[in-house]
Design a protein around this motif. Sequence first.
Motif, PDB file in Angstrom:
ATOM      1  N   ALA A   1      23.870  24.781  44.926  1.00 31.08           N
ATOM      2  CA  ALA A   1      23.970  24.339  43.352  1.00 31.08           C
ATOM      3  C   ALA A   1      22.463  24.383  42.898  1.00 31.08           C
ATOM      4  O   ALA A   1      22.163  24.892  41.692  1.00 31.08           O
ATOM      5  N   LEU A   2      21.415  23.962  43.652  1.00 29.18           N
ATOM      6  CA  LEU A   2      19.989  24.283  43.319  1.00 29.18           C
ATOM      7  C   LEU A   2      19.285  24.692  44.480  1.00 29.18           C
ATOM      8  O   LEU A   2      19.666  24.321  45.630  1.00 29.18           O
ATOM      9  N   THR A   3      18.432  25.644  44.326  1.00 31.66           N
ATOM     10  CA  THR A   3      17.784  26.310  45.297  1.00 31.66           C
ATOM     11  C   THR A   3      16.132  26.105  44.890  1.00 31.66           C
ATOM     12  O   THR A   3      15.804  27.168  44.369  1.00 31.66           O
ATOM     13  N   GLY A   4      15.565  25.194  45.470  1.00 30.88           N
ATOM     14  CA  GLY A   4      13.835  25.208  45.304  1.00 30.88           C
ATOM     15  C   GLY A   4      13.634  24.986  43.700  1.00 30.88           C
ATOM     16  O   GLY A   4      12.728  25.552  43.460  1.00 30.88           O
ATOM     17  N   VAL A   5      14.116  24.302  43.022  1.00 33.31           N
ATOM     18  CA  VAL A   5      14.018  24.344  41.373  1.00 33.31           C
ATOM     19  C   VAL A   5      12.956  23.261  41.456  1.00 33.31           C
ATOM     20  O   VAL A   5      12.864  22.177  41.756  1.00 33.31           O
ATOM     21  N   SER A   6      11.732  23.506  40.593  1.00 37.14           N
ATOM     22  CA  SER A   6      10.777  22.649  40.147  1.00 37.14           C
ATOM     23  C   SER A   6      10.491  22.914  38.710  1.00 37.14           C
ATOM     24  O   SER A   6      10.779  23.852  38.198  1.00 37.14           O
ATOM     25  N   LEU A   7      10.180  21.733  38.201  1.00 36.65           N
ATOM     26  CA  LEU A   7       9.809  21.534  36.697  1.00 36.65           C
ATOM     27  C   LEU A   7       8.937  20.171  36.308  1.00 36.65           C
ATOM     28  O   LEU A   7       9.371  19.132  37.025  1.00 36.65           O
ATOM     29  N   GLY A   8       8.433  20.377  35.212  1.00 40.43           N
ATOM     30  CA  GLY A   8       8.071  19.047  34.815  1.00 40.43           C
ATOM     31  C   GLY A   8       8.481  18.913  33.340  1.00 40.43           C
ATOM     32  O   GLY A   8       8.611  19.759  32.587  1.00 40.43           O
ATOM     33  N   VAL A   9       8.654  17.559  32.878  1.00 40.60           N
ATOM     34  CA  VAL A   9       9.037  17.175  31.282  1.00 40.60           C
ATOM     35  C   VAL A   9       7.916  16.459  30.769  1.00 40.60           C
ATOM     36  O   VAL A   9       7.771  15.454  31.521  1.00 40.60           O
ATOM     37  N   ARG A  10       7.296  16.816  29.612  1.00 38.75           N
ATOM     38  CA  ARG A  10       6.311  15.797  29.213  1.00 38.75           C
ATOM     39  C   ARG A  10       7.063  14.838  28.262  1.00 38.75           C
ATOM     40  O   ARG A  10       8.191  14.993  27.800  1.00 38.75           O
ATOM     41  N   GLU A  11       5.926  13.603  28.010  1.00 39.18           N
ATOM     42  CA  GLU A  11       6.618  12.529  27.251  1.00 39.18           C
ATOM     43  C   GLU A  11       6.878  13.214  25.953  1.00 39.18           C
ATOM     44  O   GLU A  11       6.165  13.685  25.109  1.00 39.18           O
ATOM     45  N   GLY A  12       7.970  12.723  25.450  1.00 40.86           N
ATOM     46  CA  GLY A  12       8.502  12.940  24.021  1.00 40.86           C
ATOM     47  C   GLY A  12       8.859  14.584  23.897  1.00 40.86           C
ATOM     48  O   GLY A  12       9.273  14.904  22.672  1.00 40.86           O
ATOM     49  N   GLU A  13       8.936  15.259  24.911  1.00 44.88           N
ATOM     50  CA  GLU A  13       9.349  16.597  24.665  1.00 44.88           C
ATOM     51  C   GLU A  13      10.956  16.745  24.715  1.00 44.88           C
ATOM     52  O   GLU A  13      11.624  16.159  25.244  1.00 44.88           O
ATOM     53  N   ILE A  14      11.276  17.681  24.078  1.00 47.77           N
ATOM     54  CA  ILE A  14      12.761  18.193  24.193  1.00 47.77           C
ATOM     55  C   ILE A  14      13.025  19.439  24.754  1.00 47.77           C
ATOM     56  O   ILE A  14      12.300  20.501  24.373  1.00 47.77           O
ATOM     57  N   LEU A  15      13.604  19.308  26.071  1.00 46.17           N
ATOM     58  CA  LEU A  15      13.367  20.431  26.933  1.00 46.17           C
ATOM     59  C   LEU A  15      15.092  20.831  27.067  1.00 46.17           C
ATOM     60  O   LEU A  15      15.827  20.051  27.422  1.00 46.17           O
ATOM     61  N   ALA A  16      15.321  22.271  26.651  1.00 45.56           N
ATOM     62  CA  ALA A  16      16.646  22.869  27.107  1.00 45.56           C
ATOM     63  C   ALA A  16      16.734  23.394  28.476  1.00 45.56           C
ATOM     64  O   ALA A  16      15.686  24.083  28.967  1.00 45.56           O
ATOM     65  N   VAL A  17      17.615  23.142  29.455  1.00 48.76           N
ATOM     66  CA  VAL A  17      17.858  23.644  30.318  1.00 48.76           C
ATOM     67  C   VAL A  17      19.179  24.835  30.158  1.00 48.76           C
ATOM     68  O   VAL A  17      20.300  24.243  29.948  1.00 48.76           O
ATOM     69  N   SER A  18      18.790  25.962  30.331  1.00 46.43           N
ATOM     70  CA  SER A  18      19.941  26.984  29.685  1.00 46.43           C
ATOM     71  C   SER A  18      20.320  27.728  31.045  1.00 46.43           C
ATOM     72  O   SER A  18      19.536  27.744  32.105  1.00 46.43           O
ATOM     73  N   GLY A  19      21.438  28.527  30.908  1.00 46.76           N
ATOM     74  CA  GLY A  19      22.109  29.212  32.055  1.00 46.76           C
ATOM     75  C   GLY A  19      23.509  29.082  31.773  1.00 46.76           C
ATOM     76  O   GLY A  19      24.097  28.192  30.989  1.00 46.76           O
ATOM     77  N   PRO A  20      24.384  30.152  32.330  1.00 40.95           N
ATOM     78  CA  PRO A  20      25.766  30.256  32.282  1.00 40.95           C
ATOM     79  C   PRO A  20      26.525  29.346  33.082  1.00 40.95           C
ATOM     80  O   PRO A  20      25.797  28.207  34.020  1.00 40.95           O
ATOM     81  N   ARG A  21      27.669  28.849  32.853  1.00 42.93           N
ATOM     82  CA  ARG A  21      28.455  27.834  33.615  1.00 42.93           C
ATOM     83  C   ARG A  21      28.223  28.191  35.078  1.00 42.93           C
ATOM     84  O   ARG A  21      28.193  29.457  35.579  1.00 42.93           O
ATOM     85  N   GLY A  22      28.064  27.275  35.903  1.00 40.45           N
ATOM     86  CA  GLY A  22      28.144  27.346  37.235  1.00 40.45           C
ATOM     87  C   GLY A  22      26.556  27.634  37.786  1.00 40.45           C
ATOM     88  O   GLY A  22      26.446  27.832  38.916  1.00 40.45           O
ATOM     89  N   SER A  23      25.573  27.522  36.778  1.00 38.48           N
ATOM     90  CA  SER A  23      24.115  28.086  37.203  1.00 38.48           C
ATOM     91  C   SER A  23      23.554  26.856  37.745  1.00 38.48           C
ATOM     92  O   SER A  23      22.181  27.038  38.323  1.00 38.48           O
ATOM     93  N   GLY A  24      23.949  25.649  37.821  1.00 35.21           N
ATOM     94  CA  GLY A  24      22.982  24.392  38.437  1.00 35.21           C
ATOM     95  C   GLY A  24      22.649  23.397  37.327  1.00 35.21           C
ATOM     96  O   GLY A  24      21.974  22.463  37.663  1.00 35.21           O
TER      97      GLY A  24
END
Length: 245
Positions: free
Chosen positions: A24-47
């Motif tokens: 379901a996840l393969t080596g995913v890395s990310l950072g989210v800043r304080e107060g940020e609105i982050l969208a995680v996009s992708g088709p259904r089943g993308s993780g």
Amino acid sequence: MEAPPDNDVLWARALHFSHSGSPALTGVSLGVREGEILAVSGPRGSGKSTLLRCLSGQLLPQQGEVWFNSTPVHTMSTMVRDRLRRDRFGWIDPRPGLVPELTAWENTALPLMLAGTPRRAAKTAALEWLERLDIGHLARKRPHALLQAQRQRIAFARALVAMPSVVFADEPTAPLHRADRTHVLRTLMSAARSHGITVVLATHDPDTAALADRTVSLLDGRRVTTVHLPAVEVEEGRAACSLSV
């Protein structure tokens, strides 16, 4: 173990997770800043859902690290993670998950009351959020007497009532009509920006993702770069195409 950057409220490195042997996840890395609105996009089943559940401590990654405010979530005990989710995180998904025996305001106030807030203060806060979402007049109704869209608005109010550090929203407007979707999303975004709440929003809808400060895209459990191509004429109107690489 490398500590995350100081300005990231959430930070994940090299996350791996499989459901019944299916990645379901393969080596995913990310950072989210304080107060940020982050969208995680992708088709259904993308993780997307798996990623949000790992970031929020609902799932422990099978490999990799998750940090919240420089504290490693992936090494916390179950009890500590449960307390973190109760006290610091809000959660919205397509199913409201309301308690059928409780009224709208009681469902909204539940996070506050579980944290020990006096009933009167919790009720006042709950009513304020229900009013902001245009369902204050339904405060004494129980879920069975409400429409699906109204129940989903209560889920938004419940996620925001305790002013959490982070709200995780997993396809939160999926059950809503377009008009309802626009209103509740704008309420969420407005509340986040005015109170410094970080939002991590999973969506397959490009219009919803466009409201965020930044978007990361997943495909088959991996981060990808999305290249938007110019709109082209098609038989039934204009459509924007995109290519993931």
